[in-house]
Design a protein around this motif. Structure first.
Motif, PDB file in Angstrom:
ATOM      1  N   VAL A 291      10.161  38.616  39.618  1.00 54.33           N
ATOM      2  CA  VAL A 291      11.338  39.177  40.376  1.00 54.33           C
ATOM      3  C   VAL A 291      11.693  40.863  39.887  1.00 54.33           C
ATOM      4  O   VAL A 291      11.040  41.373  38.839  1.00 54.33           O
ATOM      5  CB  VAL A 291      12.409  38.884  38.836  1.00 54.33           C
ATOM      6  CG1 VAL A 291      12.643  36.575  39.182  1.00 54.33           C
ATOM      7  CG2 VAL A 291      12.380  38.524  37.957  1.00 54.33           C
ATOM      8  N   PRO A 292      12.512  41.527  41.027  1.00 57.25           N
ATOM      9  CA  PRO A 292      12.808  42.794  39.910  1.00 57.25           C
ATOM     10  C   PRO A 292      13.513  42.723  39.036  1.00 57.25           C
ATOM     11  O   PRO A 292      14.565  41.729  38.192  1.00 57.25           O
ATOM     12  CB  PRO A 292      14.441  43.264  41.284  1.00 57.25           C
ATOM     13  CG  PRO A 292      15.031  42.118  41.588  1.00 57.25           C
ATOM     14  CD  PRO A 292      13.997  40.200  40.962  1.00 57.25           C
ATOM     15  N   ASP A 293      13.693  44.359  38.364  1.00 56.51           N
ATOM     16  CA  ASP A 293      13.829  44.878  37.317  1.00 56.51           C
ATOM     17  C   ASP A 293      14.821  45.775  37.571  1.00 56.51           C
ATOM     18  O   ASP A 293      15.452  46.244  36.247  1.00 56.51           O
ATOM     19  CB  ASP A 293      12.913  45.872  35.955  1.00 56.51           C
ATOM     20  CG  ASP A 293      12.677  46.622  37.456  1.00 56.51           C
ATOM     21  OD1 ASP A 293      12.691  47.172  38.676  1.00 56.51           O
ATOM     22  OD2 ASP A 293      11.562  47.223  36.630  1.00 56.51           O
ATOM     23  N   VAL A 294      15.319  45.781  38.897  1.00 60.39           N
ATOM     24  CA  VAL A 294      16.810  46.644  38.909  1.00 60.39           C
ATOM     25  C   VAL A 294      17.523  46.395  40.227  1.00 60.39           C
ATOM     26  O   VAL A 294      16.483  45.734  41.066  1.00 60.39           O
ATOM     27  CB  VAL A 294      16.322  48.033  39.548  1.00 60.39           C
ATOM     28  CG1 VAL A 294      17.827  48.689  39.782  1.00 60.39           C
ATOM     29  CG2 VAL A 294      15.752  48.525  38.079  1.00 60.39           C
ATOM     30  N   LEU A 295      18.334  45.732  39.712  1.00 62.01           N
ATOM     31  CA  LEU A 295      19.478  45.058  40.659  1.00 62.01           C
ATOM     32  C   LEU A 295      20.789  44.822  40.994  1.00 62.01           C
ATOM     33  O   LEU A 295      21.196  45.442  39.751  1.00 62.01           O
ATOM     34  CB  LEU A 295      19.329  43.037  40.507  1.00 62.01           C
ATOM     35  CG  LEU A 295      19.793  41.908  41.337  1.00 62.01           C
ATOM     36  CD1 LEU A 295      19.193  42.234  42.554  1.00 62.01           C
ATOM     37  CD2 LEU A 295      19.600  40.902  40.844  1.00 62.01           C
ATOM     38  N   LEU A 296      21.056  45.147  42.440  1.00 60.83           N
ATOM     39  CA  LEU A 296      22.985  45.411  42.463  1.00 60.83           C
ATOM     40  C   LEU A 296      23.499  44.552  43.297  1.00 60.83           C
ATOM     41  O   LEU A 296      22.484  44.252  44.149  1.00 60.83           O
ATOM     42  CB  LEU A 296      22.812  46.583  43.256  1.00 60.83           C
ATOM     43  CG  LEU A 296      22.011  48.185  43.418  1.00 60.83           C
ATOM     44  CD1 LEU A 296      22.082  48.991  43.467  1.00 60.83           C
ATOM     45  CD2 LEU A 296      22.648  48.901  41.268  1.00 60.83           C
ATOM     46  N   GLY A 297      24.611  44.372  43.007  1.00 61.79           N
ATOM     47  CA  GLY A 297      25.275  42.962  43.510  1.00 61.79           C
ATOM     48  C   GLY A 297      26.429  43.229  43.934  1.00 61.79           C
ATOM     49  O   GLY A 297      27.751  44.135  43.072  1.00 61.79           O
ATOM     50  N   MET A 298      26.943  42.930  44.734  1.00 62.27           N
ATOM     51  CA  MET A 298      28.185  43.281  45.983  1.00 62.27           C
ATOM     52  C   MET A 298      29.177  41.947  46.521  1.00 62.27           C
ATOM     53  O   MET A 298      28.420  41.114  46.849  1.00 62.27           O
ATOM     54  CB  MET A 298      27.921  44.169  47.615  1.00 62.27           C
ATOM     55  CG  MET A 298      27.739  45.121  46.843  1.00 62.27           C
ATOM     56  SD  MET A 298      29.029  46.849  46.014  1.00 62.27           S
ATOM     57  CE  MET A 298      30.007  47.418  46.878  1.00 62.27           C
ATOM     58  N   PHE A 299      30.148  41.428  45.393  1.00 64.29           N
ATOM     59  CA  PHE A 299      31.024  40.162  46.045  1.00 64.29           C
ATOM     60  C   PHE A 299      32.242  40.445  46.495  1.00 64.29           C
ATOM     61  O   PHE A 299      33.523  41.461  46.166  1.00 64.29           O
ATOM     62  CB  PHE A 299      31.017  39.695  45.116  1.00 64.29           C
ATOM     63  CG  PHE A 299      29.482  39.571  43.414  1.00 64.29           C
ATOM     64  CD1 PHE A 299      28.596  38.015  44.594  1.00 64.29           C
ATOM     65  CD2 PHE A 299      29.472  40.797  43.362  1.00 64.29           C
ATOM     66  CE1 PHE A 299      27.712  38.719  44.179  1.00 64.29           C
ATOM     67  CE2 PHE A 299      28.202  40.861  43.018  1.00 64.29           C
ATOM     68  CZ  PHE A 299      26.688  39.998  42.458  1.00 64.29           C
ATOM     69  N   ASP A 300      33.041  39.438  47.625  1.00 67.73           N
ATOM     70  CA  ASP A 300      34.305  39.458  48.158  1.00 67.73           C
ATOM     71  C   ASP A 300      34.898  38.359  47.768  1.00 67.73           C
ATOM     72  O   ASP A 300      34.769  37.676  47.942  1.00 67.73           O
ATOM     73  CB  ASP A 300      33.968  39.531  49.401  1.00 67.73           C
ATOM     74  CG  ASP A 300      34.886  40.179  50.507  1.00 67.73           C
ATOM     75  OD1 ASP A 300      36.169  40.567  49.577  1.00 67.73           O
ATOM     76  OD2 ASP A 300      35.637  39.529  51.856  1.00 67.73           O
ATOM     77  N   TYR A 301      35.779  38.676  46.701  1.00 65.89           N
ATOM     78  CA  TYR A 301      36.534  37.663  45.846  1.00 65.89           C
ATOM     79  C   TYR A 301      38.342  38.133  47.171  1.00 65.89           C
ATOM     80  O   TYR A 301      38.641  38.334  47.121  1.00 65.89           O
ATOM     81  CB  TYR A 301      37.545  38.226  44.829  1.00 65.89           C
ATOM     82  CG  TYR A 301      36.243  38.068  43.730  1.00 65.89           C
ATOM     83  CD1 TYR A 301      36.432  36.970  42.748  1.00 65.89           C
ATOM     84  CD2 TYR A 301      34.726  38.545  43.639  1.00 65.89           C
ATOM     85  CE1 TYR A 301      34.963  36.039  42.062  1.00 65.89           C
ATOM     86  CE2 TYR A 301      33.794  37.826  42.536  1.00 65.89           C
ATOM     87  CZ  TYR A 301      34.030  37.124  41.925  1.00 65.89           C
ATOM     88  OH  TYR A 301      33.162  36.383  41.126  1.00 65.89           O
ATOM     89  N   PRO A 302      38.522  36.996  48.141  1.00 66.48           N
ATOM     90  CA  PRO A 302      39.430  36.637  48.284  1.00 66.48           C
ATOM     91  C   PRO A 302      40.477  36.942  47.708  1.00 66.48           C
ATOM     92  O   PRO A 302      40.913  36.142  46.576  1.00 66.48           O
ATOM     93  CB  PRO A 302      39.603  35.457  49.275  1.00 66.48           C
ATOM     94  CG  PRO A 302      38.186  34.401  48.267  1.00 66.48           C
ATOM     95  CD  PRO A 302      37.493  35.247  47.728  1.00 66.48           C
ATOM     96  N   GLU A 303      42.043  36.916  48.475  1.00 61.37           N
ATOM     97  CA  GLU A 303      42.954  36.507  48.276  1.00 61.37           C
ATOM     98  C   GLU A 303      43.660  34.843  47.907  1.00 61.37           C
ATOM     99  O   GLU A 303      42.962  34.380  48.473  1.00 61.37           O
ATOM    100  CB  GLU A 303      44.683  37.114  48.905  1.00 61.37           C
ATOM    101  CG  GLU A 303      45.525  36.787  48.116  1.00 61.37           C
ATOM    102  CD  GLU A 303      46.878  37.683  49.535  1.00 61.37           C
ATOM    103  OE1 GLU A 303      47.944  37.492  48.750  1.00 61.37           O
ATOM    104  OE2 GLU A 303      46.224  38.184  50.115  1.00 61.37           O
ATOM    105  N   ASN A 304      44.598  34.577  46.813  1.00 60.80           N
ATOM    106  CA  ASN A 304      44.570  33.369  46.392  1.00 60.80           C
ATOM    107  C   ASN A 304      45.931  33.212  45.387  1.00 60.80           C
ATOM    108  O   ASN A 304      46.160  33.979  45.555  1.00 60.80           O
ATOM    109  CB  ASN A 304      43.343  32.380  45.769  1.00 60.80           C
ATOM    110  CG  ASN A 304      42.934  33.352  45.006  1.00 60.80           C
ATOM    111  OD1 ASN A 304      43.301  33.034  43.534  1.00 60.80           O
ATOM    112  ND2 ASN A 304      41.228  32.730  44.412  1.00 60.80           N
ATOM    113  N   GLU A 305      46.130  32.033  44.996  1.00 58.81           N
ATOM    114  CA  GLU A 305      47.488  31.987  44.275  1.00 58.81           C
ATOM    115  C   GLU A 305      47.558  32.945  42.742  1.00 58.81           C
ATOM    116  O   GLU A 305      48.030  32.701  41.999  1.00 58.81           O
ATOM    117  CB  GLU A 305      47.639  30.378  44.017  1.00 58.81           C
ATOM    118  CG  GLU A 305      47.509  29.884  45.312  1.00 58.81           C
ATOM    119  CD  GLU A 305      48.178  28.220  45.006  1.00 58.81           C
ATOM    120  OE1 GLU A 305      48.656  27.684  43.541  1.00 58.81           O
ATOM    121  OE2 GLU A 305      48.968  26.951  46.072  1.00 58.81           O
TER     122      GLU A 305
END
Length: 449
Positions: A291-305
């Motif tokens: 597994v990597p020792d440097v990790l970057l994540g990007m995430f999209d959270y939608p509009e909701n109530e």
């Protein structure tokens, strides 16, 4: 006019920092305000008898923390390595029942609840076995080893009528609770972006765990360890440094991103993102890890109530000179919050309007009368909330939440549904990394799209 001022003073507790749970305040020389966060103790009237399954670093920390609570005792321990079983008696007493088979633990009538501190690959099965045996469960994060396992654990929990808590202990922190209150009060406006960072450098922090000299096939039940995954010859690194290997661990995202997801979802009331992507690499620890020792994540959270649409970026780094930087920053239209377990720093934009109704009314009166604008007293642009020194910590409070729910039949802050919604995007980071693609996720139905 007096009504406006009273309204402002009442609103002050939320918009500029004097929350009901944090009445103590002091000002720094720079004009920044600081507040102390407090937590109440819970009464304990019903004995709770625990068993520990998995006596590793977190299993030990969990048990030590649990035993700080009143009327809680440890009666049995399970681990696959003889050395840890011997160590358990030295730590917690000769009275302990010891075994390498978790089923022997679950048969015991003197066990009310279990702490599961095993490698991730065993979380699902032992949780289900324990719930089916009528035991309450505290399972370390991530709740499952893969997203395919989530529904099974949730179903077993719902059918058991037992209390299950997932162990992202920061969820019970004063910092998270204060950040949630501030966001709901509109202190930073509408959320638009969030970011989290977790860094480590020490060998143990980067999963270079100690391999004991007596760790071998005679002292370790290797066959049981690998019985639910690929058949392999004995490998001490795969047993004692299991986080480095996908058969047993879940990488940086499953170990650390999941904490940040848990905090963010608690603060924002979010179910999770709809799009997941990640990249990284093995930059420093050339030790055969998968597994990597440097990790970057990007995430999209939608509009909701619960919240507007926003984006999240997470970073994890095991090659770091800061000796362990960790934070979650939530950015809104009026300001931002830096959130740690014991502290929240609220920062307002320089152009953010004051929420003081008294000052707004004064400005209107001057404007209507044609008076020349007068200088104003401005609220502090930065406010710090800090836990009292007497606070026993998020880990202690997390167990307190679990014990209270067991005794009262109540609910916990991190049940399996919440735990899975935090684990799923973290686990999908691994899929995105290894498959080099975006992954779409339905956080409500908890399914890959």
């Amino acid at each position: 006019m007096k009504n406006n001022r009273r309204l402002f003073l009442k609103k002050l507790g939320v918009t500029t920092g004097a929350a009901a749970i944090a009445p103590s305040v002091f000002a720094s020389d720079s004009g920044q305000k600081e507040y102390l966060l407090r937590k109440c103790e819970l009464e304990a009237d019903q004995p709770i008898r625990l068993a520990l399954i998995g006596v590793g670093i977190m299993g030990t920390e969990d048990t030590n923390t649990a035993l700080r609570h009143a009327n809680v005792s440890l009666v049995a321990v399970c681990d696959l390595y003889d050395g840890r079983l011997t160590s358990a008696k030295q730590k917690w007493g000769d009275h302990l029942f010891l075994t390498k088979d978790h089923h022997e633990i679950l048969k015991r009538k003197d066990v009310d609840a279990v702490i599961i501190g095993t490698p991730d690959s065993w979380h699902k099965q032992i949780s289900i076995d324990a719930l089916n045996a009528g035991k309450h469960v505290y399972c370390e994060k991530p709740m499952v080893h893969s997203v395919e396992e989530g529904a099974e654990v949730i179903d077993a929990w719902r059918n058991s009528e037992k209390i299950m808590m997932v162990g992202s202990q920061g969820l019970s922190s004063l910092g998270n609770e204060k950040a949630k209150e501030l966001l709901e009060a509109g202190a930073i406006g509408d959320i638009v972006y969030a970011e989290g960072f977790w860094a480590r450098m020490s060998p143990e922090g980067a999963w270079q765990y100690n391999v004991p000299e007596d760790g071998n096939e005679q002292t370790v039940d290797w066959k049981r360890y690998i019985s639910n995954t690929s058949n392999r010859d004995w490998d001490p690194l795969r047993f004692f440094r299991w986080r480095n290997y996908l058969d047993y661990g879940t990488g940086m995202s499953g170990d650390l991103f999941v904490h940040l997801f848990s905090s963010l979802h608690f603060i924002t009331n979010s179910h999770g993102p709809t799009k997941v992507s990640s990249m990284g690499g093995l930059r420093y620890w050339k030790d055969q890890r998968e597994v990597p020792d440097v990790l970057l994540g990007m995430f999209d959270y939608p509009e909701n109530e619960a919240h507007p649409g926003f984006n999240l970026s997470l970073r994890c780094n095991f090659v770091d000179g800061t000796s362990g930087t960790t934070y979650l920053r939530i950015v809104g239209t009026k300001g931002s919050m830096d959130v740690k377990w014991e502290e929240v720093v609220l920062k307002l934009n320089s152009n953010a309007e004051s929420d003081d109704p008294f000052m707004k009314e004064q400005a209107k009166l001057r404007a209507s009368s044609g008076e020349e604008s007068r200088a104003k007293i401005l609220p502090p642009r930065e406010t710090s909330y800090t836990a009292e020194r007497t606070w026993k910590g998020a880990h202690y409070d997390h167990f307190g939440n679990w014990f209270k729910a067991i005794r009262t039949g109540g609910t916990v802050v991190e049940d399996p549904v919440f735990g899975f919604r935090a684990a799923a995007p973290a686990l999908l980071c691994n899929d995105s990394y290894f498959e080099d693609r975006f992954i779409e996720w339905d956080p409500v139905k908890m399914k890959i799209v």
